[in-house]
Design an enzyme around this catalytic site. Structure first.
Site, PDB file in Angstrom:
ATOM      1  N   SER A 186       0.725  -1.329  -0.166  1.00 23.17           N
ATOM      2  CA  SER A 186      -0.089   0.006  -0.010  1.00 23.17           C
ATOM      3  C   SER A 186       0.724   1.334  -0.085  1.00 23.17           C
ATOM      4  O   SER A 186       2.156   1.139   0.600  1.00 23.17           O
ATOM      5  CB  SER A 186      -0.900  -0.052   1.171  1.00 23.17           C
ATOM      6  OG  SER A 186      -1.774   1.218   1.239  1.00 23.17           O
ATOM      7  N   TYR A 230      -1.626   0.192  10.470  1.00 29.15           N
ATOM      8  CA  TYR A 230      -1.952  -0.293   9.022  1.00 29.15           C
ATOM      9  C   TYR A 230      -0.471   0.165   8.273  1.00 29.15           C
ATOM     10  O   TYR A 230       0.204  -0.626   7.459  1.00 29.15           O
ATOM     11  CB  TYR A 230      -3.102   0.336   8.362  1.00 29.15           C
ATOM     12  CG  TYR A 230      -3.273  -0.173   6.696  1.00 29.15           C
ATOM     13  CD1 TYR A 230      -3.733  -1.310   6.299  1.00 29.15           C
ATOM     14  CD2 TYR A 230      -3.104   0.883   5.970  1.00 29.15           C
ATOM     15  CE1 TYR A 230      -3.958  -1.631   5.164  1.00 29.15           C
ATOM     16  CE2 TYR A 230      -3.291   0.467   4.592  1.00 29.15           C
ATOM     17  CZ  TYR A 230      -3.575  -0.684   4.375  1.00 29.15           C
ATOM     18  OH  TYR A 230      -3.611  -1.098   3.007  1.00 29.15           O
TER      19      TYR A 230
END
Length: 271
Positions: free
Chosen positions: A157, A170
């Site tokens: 990501s 995250y």
């Protein structure tokens, strides 16, 4: 028909050959296949001839729909459980005999200040986004190395390369996945097994619904998961090490590496 470097191909009589015959043939396992990027990757691979597809996901109903539309074998697994993952990998190997390509696209998020993040949410994000990826590779890699071929695709990501305020855990998990890919690639040199990291920007998936906060930034706009799936397939065909979707995503990470002070000022201003 495109050829896939390092993955077996079959000739007209069905015999395996590497990098040189007509139709790519192999077994692909995709995690996170119930929806989003994983489901899009399943559809993209299903469009290619000669592949046997194994689709793993947690949502039984949605996984069954994806499996039916992609002619894949559904493998239900909750990646929070190591036992469930081990059973899923055993089932995959028993069903197909081998796994030539694995695409680890399962992921969850949690949005909000780290000070208010519950311990259970921390454990879930780190387990699904990082620990399950490491264990999946650990379980499949010996078989790939023994076969002398294979391709591991890890979906990272932009949060892992630039860090995102309000998504500290995250971001940390995805940064660790990127480092894991780099280290693994070095260890596997000469084995015939390739490692690719795919780094997408914001993707229009149920991810934002399940993380507890909708996407509110005006830029970048969320892209369709099919765009990421196309990038995954191009990476498999080309054997590239790192793929950014879109390509400009390389720039923030480069700025962070060479001018961290400037990067932090920009991040503080634009979030």
């Amino acid at each position: 028909m495109s050829r896939v470097p390092g993955i077996a191909h079959r000739d007209a009589q069905g015999a395996d050959a590497v990098d040189g015959h007509r139709s790519p043939a192999g077994v692909a396992l995709v995690t996170g296949a119930s929806s989003g990027i994983g489901a899009a990757v399943c559809r993209r691979i299903a469009a290619e001839e000669g592949w046997r597809l194994l689709a793993s996901g947690r949502d039984r109903a949605r996984l069954a729909e994806v499996a039916a539309s992609t002619r894949s074998t559904p493998l239900h697994a909750d990646l929070m459980s190591l036992d469930a993952m081990e059973r899923m990998v055993d089932e995959a190997l028993e069903t197909a005999g081998r796994v030539d390509l694995v695409v680890a696209s399962a992921g969850i998020g949690w949005a909000g200040p780290f000070l208010s993040m519950p311990a259970a949410a921390v454990d879930r994000v780190l387990t699904v986004d990082l620990a399950s990826v490491v264990h999946l590779v650990r379980l499949l890699l010996p078989h790939m190395v023994a076969a002398g071929r294979g391709h591991i695709v890890l979906v990272g990501s932009v949060a892992g390369s630039t860090a995102v305020r309000g998504e500290a855990v995250y971001s940390a998990a995805k940064a660790a996945v990127a480092t894991f890919a780099d280290a693994l690639r070095q260890e596997l040199e000469g084995t015939g097994v390739r490692v690719t990291l795919v780094v997408p920007a914001v993707v229009d998936t149920p991810f934002f619904e399940t993380r507890g906060m909708s996407y509110v930034r005006a830029w970048p706009r969320p892209m369709a998961p099919e765009r990421v799936a196309d990038a995954v397939w191009r990476a498999v065909v080309s054997g590239r090490d790192d793929v950014y979707v879109p390509g400009w995503l390389r720039v923030p990470g480069m700025v962070r590496a060479v001018a961290p002070g400037l990067y932090r000022r920009l991040a503080g201003r634009f979030g």
